[in-house]
Write a protein that holds these residues in place. Structure first.
Motif, PDB file in Angstrom:
ATOM      1  N   UNK A 142      37.721  50.946   6.904  1.00 47.67           N
ATOM      2  CA  UNK A 142      37.864  49.483   6.930  1.00 47.67           C
ATOM      3  C   UNK A 142      38.649  49.003   5.705  1.00 47.67           C
ATOM      4  N   UNK A 143      38.290  49.511   4.525  1.00 45.18           N
ATOM      5  CA  UNK A 143      38.934  49.039   3.297  1.00 45.18           C
ATOM      6  C   UNK A 143      40.404  49.421   3.250  1.00 45.18           C
ATOM      7  N   UNK A 144      40.729  50.676   3.577  1.00 46.00           N
ATOM      8  CA  UNK A 144      42.128  51.099   3.524  1.00 46.00           C
ATOM      9  C   UNK A 144      42.976  50.346   4.545  1.00 46.00           C
ATOM     10  N   UNK A 145      42.420  50.144   5.745  1.00 45.04           N
ATOM     11  CA  UNK A 145      43.171  49.412   6.767  1.00 45.04           C
ATOM     12  C   UNK A 145      43.484  47.994   6.309  1.00 45.04           C
ATOM     13  N   UNK A 146      42.543  47.386   5.601  1.00 44.91           N
ATOM     14  CA  UNK A 146      42.732  45.995   5.202  1.00 44.91           C
ATOM     15  C   UNK A 146      43.622  45.849   3.974  1.00 44.91           C
ATOM     16  N   UNK A 147      43.330  46.600   2.897  1.00 46.62           N
ATOM     17  CA  UNK A 147      44.079  46.371   1.661  1.00 46.62           C
ATOM     18  C   UNK A 147      45.512  46.892   1.752  1.00 46.62           C
ATOM     19  N   UNK A 148      45.725  47.947   2.555  1.00 48.89           N
ATOM     20  CA  UNK A 148      47.085  48.490   2.673  1.00 48.89           C
ATOM     21  C   UNK A 148      47.926  47.707   3.671  1.00 48.89           C
TER      22      UNK A 148
ATOM     23  N   UNK B  94      45.490  43.222   5.772  1.00 45.60           N
ATOM     24  CA  UNK B  94      45.304  42.058   4.897  1.00 45.60           C
ATOM     25  C   UNK B  94      46.621  41.362   4.587  1.00 45.60           C
ATOM     26  N   UNK B  95      47.605  42.074   3.990  1.00 46.22           N
ATOM     27  CA  UNK B  95      48.885  41.417   3.695  1.00 46.22           C
ATOM     28  C   UNK B  95      49.624  40.925   4.937  1.00 46.22           C
ATOM     29  N   UNK B  96      49.670  41.747   6.007  1.00 50.70           N
ATOM     30  CA  UNK B  96      50.498  41.397   7.176  1.00 50.70           C
ATOM     31  C   UNK B  96      49.892  40.247   7.969  1.00 50.70           C
ATOM     32  N   UNK B  97      48.622  40.368   8.354  1.00 51.08           N
ATOM     33  CA  UNK B  97      48.012  39.328   9.190  1.00 51.08           C
ATOM     34  C   UNK B  97      47.913  38.010   8.421  1.00 51.08           C
ATOM     35  N   UNK B  98      47.553  38.074   7.140  1.00 52.55           N
ATOM     36  CA  UNK B  98      47.469  36.827   6.372  1.00 52.55           C
ATOM     37  C   UNK B  98      48.850  36.195   6.216  1.00 52.55           C
ATOM     38  N   UNK B  99      49.918  37.020   6.114  1.00 49.55           N
ATOM     39  CA  UNK B  99      51.280  36.459   6.034  1.00 49.55           C
ATOM     40  C   UNK B  99      51.675  35.791   7.346  1.00 49.55           C
ATOM     41  N   UNK B 100      51.303  36.388   8.479  1.00 54.13           N
ATOM     42  CA  UNK B 100      51.608  35.768   9.772  1.00 54.13           C
ATOM     43  C   UNK B 100      50.840  34.451   9.933  1.00 54.13           C
ATOM     44  N   UNK B 101      49.573  34.437   9.504  1.00 55.66           N
ATOM     45  CA  UNK B 101      48.800  33.199   9.568  1.00 55.66           C
ATOM     46  C   UNK B 101      49.351  32.162   8.595  1.00 55.66           C
ATOM     47  N   UNK B 102      49.775  32.639   7.424  1.00 53.42           N
ATOM     48  CA  UNK B 102      50.355  31.739   6.417  1.00 53.42           C
ATOM     49  C   UNK B 102      51.637  31.098   6.958  1.00 53.42           C
TER      50      UNK B 102
ATOM     51  N   UNK C  44      41.233  40.194   2.966  1.00 54.19           N
ATOM     52  CA  UNK C  44      40.730  41.570   2.882  1.00 54.19           C
ATOM     53  C   UNK C  44      39.250  41.598   2.521  1.00 54.19           C
ATOM     54  N   UNK C  45      38.839  40.725   1.584  1.00 50.32           N
ATOM     55  CA  UNK C  45      37.427  40.685   1.187  1.00 50.32           C
ATOM     56  C   UNK C  45      36.542  40.291   2.373  1.00 50.32           C
ATOM     57  N   UNK C  46      36.970  39.289   3.120  1.00 52.40           N
ATOM     58  CA  UNK C  46      36.183  38.866   4.284  1.00 52.40           C
ATOM     59  C   UNK C  46      36.186  39.949   5.367  1.00 52.40           C
ATOM     60  N   UNK C  47      37.299  40.667   5.510  1.00 51.34           N
ATOM     61  CA  UNK C  47      37.361  41.755   6.478  1.00 51.34           C
ATOM     62  C   UNK C  47      36.395  42.875   6.127  1.00 51.34           C
ATOM     63  N   UNK C  48      36.328  43.234   4.852  1.00 53.90           N
ATOM     64  CA  UNK C  48      35.378  44.272   4.425  1.00 53.90           C
ATOM     65  C   UNK C  48      33.941  43.813   4.676  1.00 53.90           C
ATOM     66  N   UNK C  49      33.686  42.536   4.405  1.00 53.88           N
ATOM     67  CA  UNK C  49      32.345  41.993   4.684  1.00 53.88           C
ATOM     68  C   UNK C  49      32.035  42.056   6.179  1.00 53.88           C
ATOM     69  N   UNK C  50      33.036  41.744   7.020  1.00 56.49           N
ATOM     70  CA  UNK C  50      32.828  41.837   8.471  1.00 56.49           C
ATOM     71  C   UNK C  50      32.566  43.266   8.907  1.00 56.49           C
TER      72      UNK C  50
ATOM     73  N   UNK D 201      37.986  32.950   8.569  1.00 56.31           N
ATOM     74  CA  UNK D 201      37.475  33.263   9.912  1.00 56.31           C
ATOM     75  C   UNK D 201      38.226  34.455  10.512  1.00 56.31           C
ATOM     76  N   UNK D 202      39.558  34.462  10.365  1.00 52.01           N
ATOM     77  CA  UNK D 202      40.353  35.566  10.918  1.00 52.01           C
ATOM     78  C   UNK D 202      40.009  36.884  10.229  1.00 52.01           C
ATOM     79  N   UNK D 203      39.883  36.851   8.894  1.00 51.28           N
ATOM     80  CA  UNK D 203      39.546  38.072   8.162  1.00 51.28           C
ATOM     81  C   UNK D 203      38.200  38.625   8.587  1.00 51.28           C
ATOM     82  N   UNK D 204      37.219  37.737   8.784  1.00 57.87           N
ATOM     83  CA  UNK D 204      35.888  38.176   9.201  1.00 57.87           C
ATOM     84  C   UNK D 204      35.941  38.865  10.570  1.00 57.87           C
ATOM     85  N   UNK D 205      36.652  38.269  11.521  1.00 55.00           N
ATOM     86  CA  UNK D 205      36.712  38.853  12.866  1.00 55.00           C
ATOM     87  C   UNK D 205      37.513  40.148  12.885  1.00 55.00           C
ATOM     88  N   UNK D 206      38.613  40.199  12.127  1.00 47.65           N
ATOM     89  CA  UNK D 206      39.387  41.442  12.068  1.00 47.65           C
ATOM     90  C   UNK D 206      38.538  42.571  11.482  1.00 47.65           C
ATOM     91  N   UNK D 207      37.768  42.281  10.430  1.00 45.71           N
ATOM     92  CA  UNK D 207      36.887  43.289   9.844  1.00 45.71           C
ATOM     93  C   UNK D 207      35.815  43.735  10.813  1.00 45.71           C
TER      94      UNK D 207
END
Length: 260
Positions: A90-96, A99-107, A162-168, A60-66
């Motif tokens: 969108x892709x560079x912002x997420x994969x670089x 994606x790693x930072x926000x998912x780590x904070x959520x993790x 990152x995949x969900x963000x790109x889809x968003x 859900x977070x990845x989709x909204x961020x994307x």
């Protein structure tokens, strides 16, 4: 004045003591980490606990961020007549980065706090002491599988984010705002490098996963065996993990993308 000096001295001594305890704890985790692979069922349970149970918030977070990136990126790029580059942005912002930072904070917020609470409660209920009395090593039976579970789950969660963000971004940019589908995907394919962008993003997520998991396990194992102690340990896990992720992100980004 004297009380202030004593307070500062106490904080310094306490900080040095905790740093030494954390170093010794990590030494034990690393020296016995391979024991976690001797019990694959326990390892799979911890991957499920850390990874699968975090999927909903990650998706859900990845989709909204994307989607936010799609809106903001389209409005910015349109001013310069480069709306077709939305997929690349969108892709560079997420994969670089995101994606790693926000998912780590959520993790850290979901799985890290749960690890600390689980270990803290096992300590307060004297389950860890009972294992030692029965000649069962708590590091081999509990800590090592939890460490490797978090270590494995975190990069997978970052990839899904990152995949969900790109889809968003695709939903907003192509479906709603009318960016050409071919341009969106072809620009992304042409400008996102597998080794430079994606592999560096994966390395970031692996480092973040190891750091967050180690902090969560240490705080849980070191927590006072009371309800209040476990509560403070959970709070320290979230705060310390967030600061560690942001500091590590600065260091890794400097080395990977700027050559500092």
């Amino acid at each position: 004045m004297d009380s202030g000096v004593r307070l500062i001295g106490h904080q310094v001594v306490n900080g040095v003591w905790r740093f030494g305890s954390a170093t010794r704890f990590m030494g034990q985790v690393i020296s016995q980490s391979l024991l976690g692979f001797r019990r694959p069922r326990l390892l799979l349970d911890e991957v499920f606990f850390s990874g699968v149970l975090s999927l909903i918030i990650i998706i859900i977070s990845g989709l909204f961020v994307g989607m936010v990136l799609g809106v903001q990126g389209y409005e910015t790029l349109k001013r310069y007549g480069s709306a077709e580059a939305l997929g690349t942005l969108v892709a560079l912002s997420l994969v670089r980065e995101l994606g790693p930072v926000v998912s780590a904070l959520l993790f850290a917020s979901r799985a890290g706090s749960a690890m600390t609470a689980k270990l803290g409660l096992m300590k307060s209920n004297e389950q860890l002491s009972a294992m030692e009395m029965m000649a069962v090593d708590p590091f081999a039976r509990v800590v090592s599988p939890m460490f490797w579970g978090g270590f494995i789950a975190m990069p997978l969660l970052a990839a899904i984010f990152s995949a969900m963000g790109i889809f968003g971004g695709y939903l907003i940019g192509v479906v709603i705002l009318g960016v050409d589908t071919g341009a969106f995907w072809s620009q992304m394919q042409a400008n996102v490098d597998l080794r430079y962008d994606i592999v560096n993003g994966v390395i970031k997520s692996v480092v973040f996963g190891a750091a967050v998991t180690a902090i969560a396990l240490f705080e849980g194992y070191d927590s006072p065996p009371t309800a209040e102690g476990v509560s403070f340990a959970v709070t320290r896990t979230v705060v310390t993990s967030a600061l560690a992720v942001l500091a590590l992100d600065f260091v890794l980004t400097s080395f990977m993308f700027t050559g500092i």
